[in-house]
Write a protein that holds these residues in place. Structure first.
Motif, PDB file in Angstrom:
ATOM      1  N   LEU A  42       0.837  -1.202   0.000  1.00  0.00           N
ATOM      2  CA  LEU A  42       0.000   0.000   0.000  1.00  0.00           C
ATOM      3  C   LEU A  42       0.873   1.254   0.000  1.00  0.00           C
ATOM      4  CD1 LEU A  42      -3.158   0.855   0.393  1.00  0.00           C
ATOM      5  CD2 LEU A  42      -2.208   1.857   2.465  1.00  0.00           C
ATOM      6  N   ILE A  66       0.621   5.629  -0.023  1.00  0.00           N
ATOM      7  CA  ILE A  66      -0.237   6.813   0.152  1.00  0.00           C
ATOM      8  C   ILE A  66       0.574   8.051  -0.203  1.00  0.00           C
ATOM      9  CG2 ILE A  66      -1.664   8.183   1.704  1.00  0.00           C
ATOM     10  CD1 ILE A  66      -1.894   5.807   3.580  1.00  0.00           C
ATOM     11  N   LYS A  86       0.848  11.569   0.524  1.00  0.00           N
ATOM     12  CA  LYS A  86       0.346  12.268   1.713  1.00  0.00           C
ATOM     13  C   LYS A  86      -0.160  13.684   1.386  1.00  0.00           C
ATOM     14  CE  LYS A  86       3.134   9.555   4.966  1.00  0.00           C
ATOM     15  NZ  LYS A  86       4.010   9.603   6.166  1.00  0.00           N
ATOM     16  N   PHE A 142      -5.945   3.883  11.083  1.00  0.00           N
ATOM     17  CA  PHE A 142      -4.922   3.415  10.136  1.00  0.00           C
ATOM     18  C   PHE A 142      -3.559   3.293  10.827  1.00  0.00           C
ATOM     19  CE2 PHE A 142      -1.565   4.142   7.003  1.00  0.00           C
ATOM     20  CZ  PHE A 142      -1.812   3.082   6.149  1.00  0.00           C
ATOM     21  N   VAL A 187      -4.454   7.057  -2.397  1.00  0.00           N
ATOM     22  CA  VAL A 187      -4.147   5.727  -1.871  1.00  0.00           C
ATOM     23  C   VAL A 187      -4.027   4.776  -3.049  1.00  0.00           C
ATOM     24  CG1 VAL A 187      -4.790   4.048  -0.121  1.00  0.00           C
ATOM     25  CG2 VAL A 187      -5.720   6.336  -0.018  1.00  0.00           C
ATOM     26  N   HIS A 211       3.748   7.292   1.985  1.00  0.00           N
ATOM     27  CA  HIS A 211       3.749   6.141   2.888  1.00  0.00           C
ATOM     28  C   HIS A 211       3.939   4.866   2.084  1.00  0.00           C
ATOM     29  CE1 HIS A 211       2.290   3.251   5.941  1.00  0.00           C
ATOM     30  NE2 HIS A 211       1.677   2.669   4.916  1.00  0.00           N
ATOM     31  N   GLU A 264      -3.244  -3.009   5.576  1.00  0.00           N
ATOM     32  CA  GLU A 264      -3.453  -1.651   5.062  1.00  0.00           C
ATOM     33  C   GLU A 264      -4.252  -1.649   3.762  1.00  0.00           C
ATOM     34  OE1 GLU A 264       0.681   0.096   7.051  1.00  0.00           O
ATOM     35  OE2 GLU A 264       0.455   0.088   4.868  1.00  0.00           O
ATOM     36  N   PHE A 266      -8.348   0.100   3.126  1.00  0.00           N
ATOM     37  CA  PHE A 266      -8.826   1.071   2.138  1.00  0.00           C
ATOM     38  C   PHE A 266      -9.603   0.478   0.964  1.00  0.00           C
ATOM     39  CE2 PHE A 266      -5.398   3.810   3.922  1.00  0.00           C
ATOM     40  CZ  PHE A 266      -6.153   4.949   4.155  1.00  0.00           C
TER      41      PHE A 266
END
Ligand code: DAT
Ligand code: MG
Length: 142
Positions: free
Chosen positions: A6, A8, A10, A49, A73, A116, A127, A131
């Motif tokens: 996963l 992300i 940010k 999370f 994401v 991330h 994770e 999502f």
């Protein structure tokens, strides 16, 4: 073996209009995007999370930041995706991240570090499920 991790992008990087450049770096490094969406987490969702960090001194700042605006994401697939993506993003602190890594290029502080990536296969599974539902993930041949 092909893995999924996963990622992300940010809120700091979304605000600074870096979505395109970061996705380019990710796909050019050989990762296949198998899930992608824009999410603006509530404070409670960010706390959930990052539950493993509950109680740490940076938890409040981290969850306030992660719920401060939309994030992108993504689920990424590749051989050794978890380890290779951690290498691509670099160390948590952008000033310590290797040259050319996403955090070195786009992060501005230890908290606002642009991206991330899951830290293990177990974290990645948790994770991704946090999502995405299965209908939101496409098949990609290994
Ligand atoms: P990583 O994101 O590299 O896996 P982590 O899991 O230790 O790092 O921490 C999660 C996030 O929390 C990190 O990306 C940024 C923030 N964070 C960690 N340590 C911090 C610190 N000392 N000060 C401020 N923010 C911090
Ligand atoms: Mg981590």
């Amino acid at each position: 073996m092909s893995q999924r991790t996963l990622a992300i992008i940010k809120p700091d990087a979304v605000r600074r209009k870096l979505i395109g450049e970061i996705i380019t770096a990710i796909t050019q490094a050989g990762f296949h995007i198998v899930g992608l969406k824009l999410v603006h987490m509530t404070k409670e969702q960010a706390e959930s999370f990052y539950d493993v960090h509950r109680g740490r001194f940076f938890f409040e700042e981290l969850t306030r930041f992660m719920s401060s605006g939309p994030v992108v994401v993504m689920v990424l697939q590749k051989e050794q995706a978890v380890e290779d993506f951690r290498s691509l993003i670099g160390a948590t602190d952008p000033t310590e991240a290797a040259a050319g890594t996403i955090r070195h290029r786009f992060g501005t502080s230890k908290g606002e570090n642009a991206i991330h990536g899951s830290d293990s296969l177990e974290s990645a599974e948790r994770e991704i499920a946090f999502f995405f539902s299965s209908i939101e993930l496409v098949d990609h041949a290994p």
